[in-house]
Scaffold this motif. Sequence first.
Motif, PDB file in Angstrom:
ATOM      1  N   TYR A 270       4.629  -1.034 -12.000  1.00 50.89           N
ATOM      2  CA  TYR A 270       4.624  -0.291 -10.726  1.00 50.89           C
ATOM      3  C   TYR A 270       3.702  -0.978  -9.730  1.00 50.89           C
ATOM      4  N   ARG A 271       2.530  -1.390 -10.189  1.00 50.71           N
ATOM      5  CA  ARG A 271       1.588  -2.106  -9.336  1.00 50.71           C
ATOM      6  C   ARG A 271       2.173  -3.439  -8.888  1.00 50.71           C
ATOM      7  N   PHE A 272       2.813  -4.148  -9.798  1.00 57.41           N
ATOM      8  CA  PHE A 272       3.427  -5.435  -9.493  1.00 57.41           C
ATOM      9  C   PHE A 272       4.424  -5.296  -8.333  1.00 57.41           C
ATOM     10  N   ASP A 273       5.250  -4.269  -8.396  1.00 52.81           N
ATOM     11  CA  ASP A 273       6.243  -4.042  -7.338  1.00 52.81           C
ATOM     12  C   ASP A 273       5.570  -3.671  -6.017  1.00 52.81           C
ATOM     13  N   LYS A 274       4.489  -2.895  -6.087  1.00 53.74           N
ATOM     14  CA  LYS A 274       3.764  -2.511  -4.874  1.00 53.74           C
ATOM     15  C   LYS A 274       3.094  -3.724  -4.224  1.00 53.74           C
ATOM     16  N   ILE A 275       2.555  -4.613  -5.058  1.00 50.99           N
ATOM     17  CA  ILE A 275       1.917  -5.829  -4.545  1.00 50.99           C
ATOM     18  C   ILE A 275       2.940  -6.698  -3.831  1.00 50.99           C
ATOM     19  N   LYS A 276       4.124  -6.837  -4.414  1.00 53.08           N
ATOM     20  CA  LYS A 276       5.186  -7.626  -3.786  1.00 53.08           C
ATOM     21  C   LYS A 276       5.618  -7.001  -2.464  1.00 53.08           C
ATOM     22  N   GLU A 277       5.719  -5.676  -2.461  1.00 63.54           N
ATOM     23  CA  GLU A 277       6.100  -4.967  -1.240  1.00 63.54           C
ATOM     24  C   GLU A 277       5.065  -5.191  -0.145  1.00 63.54           C
ATOM     25  N   ARG A 278       3.786  -5.134  -0.520  1.00 58.74           N
ATOM     26  CA  ARG A 278       2.715  -5.348   0.459  1.00 58.74           C
ATOM     27  C   ARG A 278       2.713  -6.777   0.978  1.00 58.74           C
ATOM     28  N   ALA A 279       2.995  -7.740   0.105  1.00 56.75           N
ATOM     29  CA  ALA A 279       3.027  -9.142   0.514  1.00 56.75           C
ATOM     30  C   ALA A 279       4.109  -9.385   1.571  1.00 56.75           C
ATOM     31  N   LYS A 280       5.249  -8.742   1.412  1.00 57.70           N
ATOM     32  CA  LYS A 280       6.326  -8.877   2.404  1.00 57.70           C
ATOM     33  C   LYS A 280       5.918  -8.287   3.748  1.00 57.70           C
ATOM     34  N   LEU A 281       5.227  -7.153   3.685  1.00 60.13           N
ATOM     35  CA  LEU A 281       4.763  -6.523   4.922  1.00 60.13           C
ATOM     36  C   LEU A 281       3.724  -7.390   5.628  1.00 60.13           C
ATOM     37  N   LYS A 282       2.875  -8.046   4.844  1.00 58.79           N
ATOM     38  CA  LYS A 282       1.872  -8.936   5.440  1.00 58.79           C
ATOM     39  C   LYS A 282       2.532 -10.128   6.122  1.00 58.79           C
ATOM     40  N   GLN A 283       3.616 -10.606   5.546  1.00 62.01           N
ATOM     41  CA  GLN A 283       4.363 -11.684   6.193  1.00 62.01           C
ATOM     42  C   GLN A 283       4.919 -11.216   7.530  1.00 62.01           C
ATOM     43  N   SER A 284       5.354  -9.967   7.578  1.00 66.72           N
ATOM     44  CA  SER A 284       5.869  -9.408   8.833  1.00 66.72           C
ATOM     45  C   SER A 284       4.764  -9.302   9.877  1.00 66.72           C
TER      46      SER A 284
END
Length: 280
Positions: free
Chosen positions: A28-42
Amino acid sequence: MMLMSDVNLKSYSDTSYHNQELKSLTRYRFDKIKERAKLKQSVSRLATILFSELEKLVPALHMASVYALLSEFPSARQIAASHLTHLKTLLYESSKGHYGRDKAVEIREAARASIGSFMPAKSLELKHTIKLIKELDTEIDEIESEIKRIMDEINSPILSIPGISYRMGAMIIAEIGDFSRFDSPDKILAYAGISPSTYQSGQLESSYSHMEKRGSRYLRYALINAAKYVCFWDPIFETYLAKKRKEGKHYNVAITHAAKKLVRIIYALEKSGQPYQKAA
């Protein structure tokens, strides 16, 4: 009928329960980290459009002070029109005193001369994206707190290895599960997909240097990343990595070798229950 059968049944122990909980939490944390990384790219993309000069004025865009600035003034034009006293206070409080009047003046002057576009729709998107990142930060902190609680109960010797935090250690423990399922560390490597792939045709058998990349991608990710930190913090692994690099191996290949060495040590520690013996 099940009890009378010859099936080798095992009771559902506390360890099994903890492993299942850890696996759910770490993934669950792994997926949240990936989601946050995409938002940071935005955020990086939008900041470049709206105020391209900002990135050169701060150590990094993804800081509390920069997020506070862009949340209130999500464009160069808005920063340029801001009151200096308010801008200074905003930066001072969000940076915990690191930024003062000089930084506020510098950022406002850069904003007034900026070539950034004034696009209200993009500014709104930037504000909302930063808000989502902050919400994810809170969720990730909550997940990590629960992971730490379980790791404290397990008290695994894996945390005695320099460079392995409870987050990465939890992911490794969760994905491997019951160590008694594996006869040797090589079985764990195969399960993680770190073993070299083999091509066979007739009587010809050839091994390639690239990994199979089968098995648990979560375990492979955790082992490779843990190996990088262990090579930085532990002299034995640091020397081992340097040796592989001197042999002409690419950094990624050398780290894979370090990950294999790490798995063998983790296996031995979990079997013995003894902490890692650091180099003198």
